[in-house]
Every structure is written in structure tokens, then in C-alpha cells.
Scaffold this motif. Sequence first.
Motif, PDB file in Angstrom:
ATOM      1  N   ARG A  78       0.819  -1.221   0.000  1.00  0.00           N
ATOM      2  CA  ARG A  78       0.000   0.000   0.000  1.00  0.00           C
ATOM      3  C   ARG A  78       0.848   1.263   0.000  1.00  0.00           C
ATOM      4  O   ARG A  78       0.498   2.278  -0.626  1.00  0.00           O
ATOM      5  CB  ARG A  78      -0.915   0.004   1.216  1.00  0.00           C
ATOM      6  N   ASP A  79       1.980   1.215   0.703  1.00  0.00           N
ATOM      7  CA  ASP A  79       2.832   2.401   0.810  1.00  0.00           C
ATOM      8  C   ASP A  79       3.458   2.799  -0.519  1.00  0.00           C
ATOM      9  O   ASP A  79       3.942   3.928  -0.663  1.00  0.00           O
ATOM     10  CB  ASP A  79       3.925   2.166   1.863  1.00  0.00           C
ATOM     11  N   ASP A  80       3.472   1.877  -1.462  1.00  0.00           N
ATOM     12  CA  ASP A  80       3.906   2.204  -2.822  1.00  0.00           C
ATOM     13  C   ASP A  80       2.672   2.690  -3.582  1.00  0.00           C
ATOM     14  O   ASP A  80       1.821   1.900  -3.969  1.00  0.00           O
ATOM     15  CB  ASP A  80       4.499   0.966  -3.495  1.00  0.00           C
ATOM     16  N   LEU A  81       2.575   3.985  -3.785  1.00  0.00           N
ATOM     17  CA  LEU A  81       1.377   4.566  -4.393  1.00  0.00           C
ATOM     18  C   LEU A  81       1.167   4.097  -5.819  1.00  0.00           C
ATOM     19  O   LEU A  81       0.055   4.194  -6.347  1.00  0.00           O
ATOM     20  CB  LEU A  81       1.451   6.092  -4.345  1.00  0.00           C
ATOM     21  N   ASN A  82       2.219   3.566  -6.421  1.00  0.00           N
ATOM     22  CA  ASN A  82       2.112   3.071  -7.798  1.00  0.00           C
ATOM     23  C   ASN A  82       2.136   1.543  -7.858  1.00  0.00           C
ATOM     24  O   ASN A  82       2.522   0.963  -8.874  1.00  0.00           O
ATOM     25  CB  ASN A  82       3.241   3.652  -8.654  1.00  0.00           C
ATOM     26  N   ASN A  83       1.745   0.897  -6.771  1.00  0.00           N
ATOM     27  CA  ASN A  83       1.804  -0.571  -6.743  1.00  0.00           C
ATOM     28  C   ASN A  83       0.890  -1.152  -7.812  1.00  0.00           C
ATOM     29  O   ASN A  83      -0.180  -0.596  -8.103  1.00  0.00           O
ATOM     30  CB  ASN A  83       1.467  -1.104  -5.350  1.00  0.00           C
ATOM     31  N   PRO A  84       1.300  -2.256  -8.427  1.00  0.00           N
ATOM     32  CA  PRO A  84       0.540  -2.833  -9.537  1.00  0.00           C
ATOM     33  C   PRO A  84      -0.708  -3.607  -9.114  1.00  0.00           C
ATOM     34  O   PRO A  84      -1.428  -4.113  -9.968  1.00  0.00           O
ATOM     35  CB  PRO A  84       1.552  -3.782 -10.187  1.00  0.00           C
ATOM     36  N   TYR A  85      -0.965  -3.683  -7.812  1.00  0.00           N
ATOM     37  CA  TYR A  85      -2.084  -4.486  -7.314  1.00  0.00           C
ATOM     38  C   TYR A  85      -3.324  -3.631  -7.030  1.00  0.00           C
ATOM     39  O   TYR A  85      -4.327  -4.163  -6.560  1.00  0.00           O
ATOM     40  CB  TYR A  85      -1.667  -5.236  -6.050  1.00  0.00           C
ATOM     41  N   HIS A  86      -3.219  -2.319  -7.256  1.00  0.00           N
ATOM     42  CA  HIS A  86      -4.349  -1.403  -7.054  1.00  0.00           C
ATOM     43  C   HIS A  86      -4.779  -1.339  -5.590  1.00  0.00           C
ATOM     44  O   HIS A  86      -5.924  -0.990  -5.297  1.00  0.00           O
ATOM     45  CB  HIS A  86      -5.540  -1.815  -7.924  1.00  0.00           C
ATOM     46  N   LEU A  87      -3.861  -1.676  -4.673  1.00  0.00           N
ATOM     47  CA  LEU A  87      -4.175  -1.666  -3.239  1.00  0.00           C
ATOM     48  C   LEU A  87      -4.011  -0.247  -2.704  1.00  0.00           C
ATOM     49  O   LEU A  87      -2.946   0.360  -2.839  1.00  0.00           O
ATOM     50  CB  LEU A  87      -3.250  -2.622  -2.489  1.00  0.00           C
ATOM     51  N   ILE A  88      -5.063   0.297  -2.092  1.00  0.00           N
ATOM     52  CA  ILE A  88      -5.010   1.692  -1.638  1.00  0.00           C
ATOM     53  C   ILE A  88      -5.149   1.828  -0.128  1.00  0.00           C
ATOM     54  O   ILE A  88      -4.834   2.885   0.422  1.00  0.00           O
ATOM     55  CB  ILE A  88      -6.096   2.539  -2.326  1.00  0.00           C
ATOM     56  N   ASN A  89      -5.627   0.789   0.568  1.00  0.00           N
ATOM     57  CA  ASN A  89      -5.784   0.924   2.015  1.00  0.00           C
ATOM     58  C   ASN A  89      -5.695  -0.435   2.697  1.00  0.00           C
ATOM     59  O   ASN A  89      -6.149  -1.447   2.160  1.00  0.00           O
ATOM     60  CB  ASN A  89      -7.124   1.579   2.368  1.00  0.00           C
ATOM     61  N   VAL A  90      -5.075  -0.451   3.883  1.00  0.00           N
ATOM     62  CA  VAL A  90      -4.939  -1.659   4.703  1.00  0.00           C
ATOM     63  C   VAL A  90      -5.313  -1.289   6.129  1.00  0.00           C
ATOM     64  O   VAL A  90      -4.816  -0.296   6.673  1.00  0.00           O
ATOM     65  CB  VAL A  90      -3.498  -2.202   4.675  1.00  0.00           C
ATOM     66  N   ASP A  91      -6.180  -2.075   6.727  1.00  0.00           N
ATOM     67  CA  ASP A  91      -6.616  -1.787   8.094  1.00  0.00           C
ATOM     68  C   ASP A  91      -6.641  -3.089   8.888  1.00  0.00           C
ATOM     69  O   ASP A  91      -7.521  -3.928   8.707  1.00  0.00           O
ATOM     70  CB  ASP A  91      -8.008  -1.145   8.074  1.00  0.00           C
ATOM     71  N   GLY A  97     -12.359  -9.161  15.968  1.00  0.00           N
ATOM     72  CA  GLY A  97     -13.116  -8.727  14.805  1.00  0.00           C
ATOM     73  C   GLY A  97     -13.439  -9.900  13.895  1.00  0.00           C
ATOM     74  O   GLY A  97     -12.806 -10.961  13.966  1.00  0.00           O
ATOM     75  N   MET A  98     -14.409  -9.714  13.009  1.00  0.00           N
ATOM     76  CA  MET A  98     -14.788 -10.805  12.109  1.00  0.00           C
ATOM     77  C   MET A  98     -13.660 -11.108  11.131  1.00  0.00           C
ATOM     78  O   MET A  98     -13.418 -12.260  10.783  1.00  0.00           O
ATOM     79  CB  MET A  98     -16.070 -10.442  11.358  1.00  0.00           C
ATOM     80  N   ALA A  99     -12.967 -10.071  10.660  1.00  0.00           N
ATOM     81  CA  ALA A  99     -11.837 -10.244   9.747  1.00  0.00           C
ATOM     82  C   ALA A  99     -10.551  -9.871  10.470  1.00  0.00           C
ATOM     83  O   ALA A  99     -10.572  -9.189  11.507  1.00  0.00           O
ATOM     84  CB  ALA A  99     -12.027  -9.376   8.507  1.00  0.00           C
ATOM     85  N   ASP A 100      -9.429 -10.329   9.939  1.00  0.00           N
ATOM     86  CA  ASP A 100      -8.127  -9.957  10.491  1.00  0.00           C
ATOM     87  C   ASP A 100      -7.609  -8.673   9.849  1.00  0.00           C
ATOM     88  O   ASP A 100      -6.979  -7.853  10.518  1.00  0.00           O
ATOM     89  CB  ASP A 100      -7.114 -11.090  10.262  1.00  0.00           C
ATOM     90  N   ILE A 101      -7.862  -8.519   8.560  1.00  0.00           N
ATOM     91  CA  ILE A 101      -7.397  -7.357   7.807  1.00  0.00           C
ATOM     92  C   ILE A 101      -8.500  -6.931   6.843  1.00  0.00           C
ATOM     93  O   ILE A 101      -9.143  -7.781   6.227  1.00  0.00           O
ATOM     94  CB  ILE A 101      -6.129  -7.678   6.976  1.00  0.00           C
ATOM     95  N   VAL A 102      -8.703  -5.631   6.708  1.00  0.00           N
ATOM     96  CA  VAL A 102      -9.590  -5.098   5.684  1.00  0.00           C
ATOM     97  C   VAL A 102      -8.728  -4.441   4.611  1.00  0.00           C
ATOM     98  O   VAL A 102      -7.907  -3.564   4.916  1.00  0.00           O
ATOM     99  CB  VAL A 102     -10.601  -4.087   6.263  1.00  0.00           C
ATOM    100  N   LEU A 103      -8.891  -4.902   3.375  1.00  0.00           N
ATOM    101  CA  LEU A 103      -8.114  -4.382   2.255  1.00  0.00           C
ATOM    102  C   LEU A 103      -9.045  -3.672   1.285  1.00  0.00           C
ATOM    103  O   LEU A 103     -10.159  -4.147   1.022  1.00  0.00           O
ATOM    104  CB  LEU A 103      -7.400  -5.522   1.515  1.00  0.00           C
ATOM    105  N   GLN A 104      -8.579  -2.565   0.743  1.00  0.00           N
ATOM    106  CA  GLN A 104      -9.354  -1.844  -0.272  1.00  0.00           C
ATOM    107  C   GLN A 104      -8.526  -1.706  -1.544  1.00  0.00           C
ATOM    108  O   GLN A 104      -7.362  -1.301  -1.501  1.00  0.00           O
ATOM    109  CB  GLN A 104      -9.780  -0.472   0.240  1.00  0.00           C
ATOM    110  N   PHE A 105      -9.155  -2.073  -2.648  1.00  0.00           N
ATOM    111  CA  PHE A 105      -8.537  -2.005  -3.964  1.00  0.00           C
ATOM    112  C   PHE A 105      -9.342  -1.045  -4.842  1.00  0.00           C
ATOM    113  O   PHE A 105     -10.571  -0.985  -4.735  1.00  0.00           O
ATOM    114  CB  PHE A 105      -8.517  -3.390  -4.622  1.00  0.00           C
ATOM    115  N   LYS A 106      -8.640  -0.328  -5.709  1.00  0.00           N
ATOM    116  CA  LYS A 106      -9.318   0.625  -6.585  1.00  0.00           C
ATOM    117  C   LYS A 106      -9.133   0.227  -8.039  1.00  0.00           C
ATOM    118  O   LYS A 106      -8.013   0.030  -8.499  1.00  0.00           O
ATOM    119  CB  LYS A 106      -8.768   2.038  -6.366  1.00  0.00           C
TER     120      LYS A 106
END
Length: 254
Positions: A78-91, A97-106
Motif C-alpha cells: 500500500r505504501d507504494d502509491l504506484n503498486n501494480p495491485y491497485h491496493l489503496i488501504n490496509v486496516d 473482529g470478524m476479519a483480520d485485515i480489511v483491504l481496499q482495492f481501486k
Amino acid sequence: MEYEDMTFKIPQESPDYEEQSNFVVKNIEAVIADSIEKNTNKIVLNTSLKLGLPLENINKIAGPMIEAWAAEIFTDVRDDLNNPYHLINVDAQPRLGMADIVLQFKQDETVYTGNVDVKATAGDIPKSGRGPNITSFSRIRTAYVDDPDFMFIILSLKHKVYSVRNEETFLMDGIMEITDYNAYDLKFISDGDISYNPALGSGQIQIKDIHYITYQHRTTWEFCQLLDAKYLRSSRRTMDDWYREATKFKWIKN
């Protein structure tokens, strides 16, 4: 009172939900594959143990360690703003919690959210990965009613553990190495691969064997019906039990 007589709240997912799911799953797997290829797939545990880690019990601590590793790997991407995976947020989520990690892709101008449950399984333990608890029946059933596009991804990470001597300290370092991976959208896991365990609260949704899963594409409403069927088939659950949960979490109309 019969199940068929209920007036359900029927969730309607987006027409392109399956494409969304495929996009998220593909990019999650690509991140892990890239980590293995770049040799950033190891967790090094420095201890004062001269004989190394007790490998017969290592699975008891492997889960939290590998969850933390996964969160860091995705955060680095995520910290690479130009990452090829379109990953924009990690929480990273709280422990209960129900999930361990919440990932957002754009993709283009649309953001997709994947709620990721990380499951660590030992490659050298024959029964590892069989019957893991995934999530609470009522919690996941409610999530799909509240958000018909709710995306719950199971990320299975297979690992092996070994010890190597540290050339500086002359002690043994424990190495947890992620060796294989698979990501699955829970909603598309086949009927035969999903089971229900009535223990703990409203019961737990489980995967029979996380290493051998087949897909069965279905709608959100079809999956809610499948969850209900698993619940009602249990010898320890009745229609009254289901109705109590349904009214409490508003799965049916008043």
C-alpha cells in the motif's frame, strides 16, 4: 412456524459482484506470490533457546505471527502509491473482529473492500487446515443482509517452521516460512466444503478442509439460505432458535 413462511429481507448484490470478487482475490494472491518470489516470506524468531523452537507446539503461536506478517506485507504494498495491485488501504482489525485485515482495492474510479480472514496451516502437520472456525453464523448472516456486496475472503497461508544457527549469537533462530497460499470468497465456497459447528454462541461456520476447496457461484440470498439450512440441520438447533436470531438481527420483516 415454518422457514418458508417467513417474510425475508432479501439482499440483492451488484450485478458485477463476481467480477469484483475475482479482482480482489486475484490481487490478494498476487501480493503473496510476489512476496514468496522476492524471499520476503519468512518470519525470523530470535530466542535464547540453544536447541531452537519446540517444533511440535509451534502451531500454537504460528497463527498470530502469520496474521501480523500478512498485515505488514499488504501495508508495504500500500505504501507504494504506484503498486501494480491497485491496493489503496490496509486496516488491521481488533483481535475479536470478524476479519483480520480489511483491504481496499481501486479499479478505475471504483473501490472494492475485501474483509480478509487469515488462516495459517502447517504444511508438515497432516490434519492442519481441517475444520477451522471461520466466523460466527449470526455475524456473517447479518453482514450479508446489511451489505449484499459484503466480501469475506479466506486467505489460507501454508507454512513450514525450522531452526538455523545464528552466526552472531550462536543461538538457534526459528524461521516461519510461508510456502503456499490460496484465497477464497466465502460466498462461493461449495456446499460440501462448508460445515456448521453449534458450539460457541450462535455456532461457527467452518471449512472442512481448507486445502481442498471447490467453488460454487451463487447469489448473496442463495448463500444466506445455505447458511440457514446448515444451522437448521444441526441436531442442537430448532426453528425457534433460528427465529430468535432472525428477529434479533433483523433478517426478516416485522
